[in-house]
Design an enzyme around this catalytic site. Structure first.
Site, mmCIF file in Angstrom:
data_model
loop_
_atom_site.group_PDB
_atom_site.id
_atom_site.type_symbol
_atom_site.label_atom_id
_atom_site.label_comp_id
_atom_site.label_asym_id
_atom_site.label_seq_id
_atom_site.Cartn_x
_atom_site.Cartn_y
_atom_site.Cartn_z
ATOM 1 N N VAL A 101 10.974 -7.166 9.740
ATOM 2 C CA VAL A 101 12.142 -6.274 9.829
ATOM 3 C C VAL A 101 11.853 -5.275 10.944
ATOM 4 O O VAL A 101 10.756 -4.710 11.006
ATOM 5 C CB VAL A 101 12.403 -5.556 8.489
ATOM 6 C CG1 VAL A 101 13.593 -4.605 8.606
ATOM 7 C CG2 VAL A 101 12.668 -6.582 7.391
ATOM 8 N N MET A 115 0.850 -1.193 0.000
ATOM 9 C CA MET A 115 0.000 0.000 0.000
ATOM 10 C C MET A 115 0.889 1.248 0.000
ATOM 11 O O MET A 115 0.436 2.338 0.353
ATOM 12 C CB MET A 115 -0.940 -0.010 1.202
ATOM 13 C CG MET A 115 -1.890 -1.215 1.177
ATOM 14 S SD MET A 115 -3.449 -0.947 2.018
ATOM 15 C CE MET A 115 -2.890 -0.671 3.686
ATOM 16 N N GLY A 116 2.158 1.090 -0.392
ATOM 17 C CA GLY A 116 3.045 2.244 -0.512
ATOM 18 C C GLY A 116 3.559 2.726 0.832
ATOM 19 O O GLY A 116 3.494 2.027 1.840
ATOM 20 N N HIS A 127 9.283 -3.458 3.555
ATOM 21 C CA HIS A 127 8.869 -3.663 2.159
ATOM 22 C C HIS A 127 10.081 -3.946 1.277
ATOM 23 O O HIS A 127 10.058 -4.820 0.410
ATOM 24 C CB HIS A 127 8.207 -2.402 1.595
ATOM 25 C CG HIS A 127 6.909 -2.028 2.228
ATOM 26 N ND1 HIS A 127 6.744 -0.875 2.957
ATOM 27 C CD2 HIS A 127 5.706 -2.646 2.232
ATOM 28 C CE1 HIS A 127 5.501 -0.792 3.371
ATOM 29 N NE2 HIS A 127 4.845 -1.855 2.950
ATOM 30 N N GLY A 130 5.029 -10.140 4.314
ATOM 31 C CA GLY A 130 5.737 -10.066 5.594
ATOM 32 C C GLY A 130 5.021 -10.886 6.663
ATOM 33 O O GLY A 130 3.793 -10.988 6.664
ATOM 34 N N GLN A 165 -10.341 -2.663 2.186
ATOM 35 C CA GLN A 165 -9.881 -3.303 3.423
ATOM 36 C C GLN A 165 -9.893 -2.358 4.618
ATOM 37 O O GLN A 165 -9.434 -2.717 5.697
ATOM 38 C CB GLN A 165 -8.501 -3.952 3.236
ATOM 39 C CG GLN A 165 -7.354 -2.990 3.044
ATOM 40 C CD GLN A 165 -6.069 -3.722 2.660
ATOM 41 O OE1 GLN A 165 -5.924 -4.213 1.552
ATOM 42 N NE2 GLN A 165 -5.127 -3.809 3.593
ATOM 43 N N SER A 202 4.151 1.110 8.133
ATOM 44 C CA SER A 202 3.878 2.460 7.617
ATOM 45 C C SER A 202 3.130 3.272 8.668
ATOM 46 O O SER A 202 3.207 4.499 8.694
ATOM 47 C CB SER A 202 3.039 2.378 6.346
ATOM 48 O OG SER A 202 3.709 1.581 5.395
ATOM 49 N N MET A 221 8.770 -2.734 11.809
ATOM 50 C CA MET A 221 8.532 -1.656 10.846
ATOM 51 C C MET A 221 7.103 -1.715 10.324
ATOM 52 O O MET A 221 6.571 -2.792 10.048
ATOM 53 C CB MET A 221 9.516 -1.760 9.702
ATOM 54 C CG MET A 221 10.907 -1.453 10.198
ATOM 55 S SD MET A 221 11.947 -0.847 8.902
ATOM 56 C CE MET A 221 13.469 -0.669 9.828
#
Ligand code: PAF
Length: 289
Positions: A173, A27-28, A34, A144, A58, A183, A181
């Site tokens: 990660v 989703m950027g 990522h 992930g 979603q 977003s 990690m």
């Protein structure tokens, strides 16, 4: 790096590739988690495509769809630097054109945890992932392990619908202080950000007990709960110790592969994390080498 805007463009790119295609749906607002998926895809395939699509289906009403962080220019720069071959950047109208009415429902494994907290979330995830896989037709797609339930939902869908694509799980990660990690970490205030590594510390405490031989599910969950309760900014929403495949909650002893997952709420931000617990096979009679 090719930028693809529609399924027709994406299919034309795919059909021109000789060899295996790896695919990383996102989703950027990309972070190192990522990029680890992207690097793995690049190392295992002849060509790699990444999608960037903030999927409205979603997000529930009142969730963060509108304010979900976006930075397309930076994302494209990072992907170009990694050597990605193509980026699929559809708009919501491309994915869900007027009249759209087909959704994918994965049943049992979506009922608990995130599925219970966010009704409709996994229907949106499964639908968009199936559409993306159907368009890109990759040999391998990379996800992930941080979104533990999402990974299991997609794996279930891939098995149930006989998808040819291999679903490749990739390790979480973490920031140097242990925070997984995500977003959504940008939503944290500085004091919340400072407190957030408590989640990983709590999971590690349970992992240490497990490694030392503790197998009682309630004791392991209590170890997590106690550490989270030792600070005041984050509030536990749930702690689950569940069968690794079905996510059915385990009570009693952990005797098979399990996943210990947690959601801690810092203000309006829900942070997810998990660790996988693997009981060692019985070692009696083994000869040390
Ligand atoms: O994990 C995500 O970022 C999303 O849920 C996914 C898999 C890209 C589907 O929108």
């Amino acid at each position: 790096m090719e930028i693809l805007a529609t399924p027709t463009e994406a299919r034309a790119w795919r059909h021109a590739v000789r060899g295996d295609v790896g695919f990383v749906p996102t989703m950027g607002y990309l972070h190192q988690g990522h990029l680890a998926l992207v690097r793995r895809a690049l190392s295992e395939n002849a060509a790699t495509a990444v999608s960037i699509f903030v999927n409205p289906a979603q997000f529930g009403p009142g969730e963060d769809f509108e304010r979900y962080p976006r930075d397309e220019e930076r994302d494209l720069r990072l992907l170009r630097e990694c050597g990605v071959d193509a980026v699929y950047l559809p708009t919501p109208a491309v994915i869900y054109p007027p009249g759209y009415q087909t959704y994918v429902t994965v049943e049992q494994v979506t009922r608990m945890l995130e599925g219970a907290a966010r009704p409709g979330h996994f229907r949106g995830v499964a639908t968009v992932v199936l559409k993306l896989l159907n368009t890109i037709e990759p040999q391998r797609a990379y996800f992930g392990r941080k979104d533990a339930q999402q990974l299991r939902v997609i794996r279930r869908m891939a098995r149930d619908l006989d998808l040819a694509c291999e679903i490749v799980p990739c390790d979480i990660v973490r920031e140097p202080d242990g925070l997984a990690m995500s977003s959504r970490n940008v939503y944290l205030t500085p004091p919340e950000r400072e407190a957030a590594p408590v989640i990983h510390r709590a999971l590690r405490a349970a992992m240490d007990q497990f490694s030392a031989g503790e197998r009682d599910a309630s004791t392991l969950k209590r170890a997590v709960e106690t550490i989270i309760a030792g600070q005041h900014l984050g509030e536990t929403e749930y702690i689950s110790l569940a069968d690794d495949d079905t996510l059915e909650e385990l009570d009693g002893l952990v005797q098979r592969e399990a996943v210990l997952s947690i959601v801690v709420r810092f203000g309006a931000t829900r942070l997810l994390d998990n660790i996988e617990l693997t009981p060692e096979p019985a070692r009696f009679g083994q000869v040390a080498d």
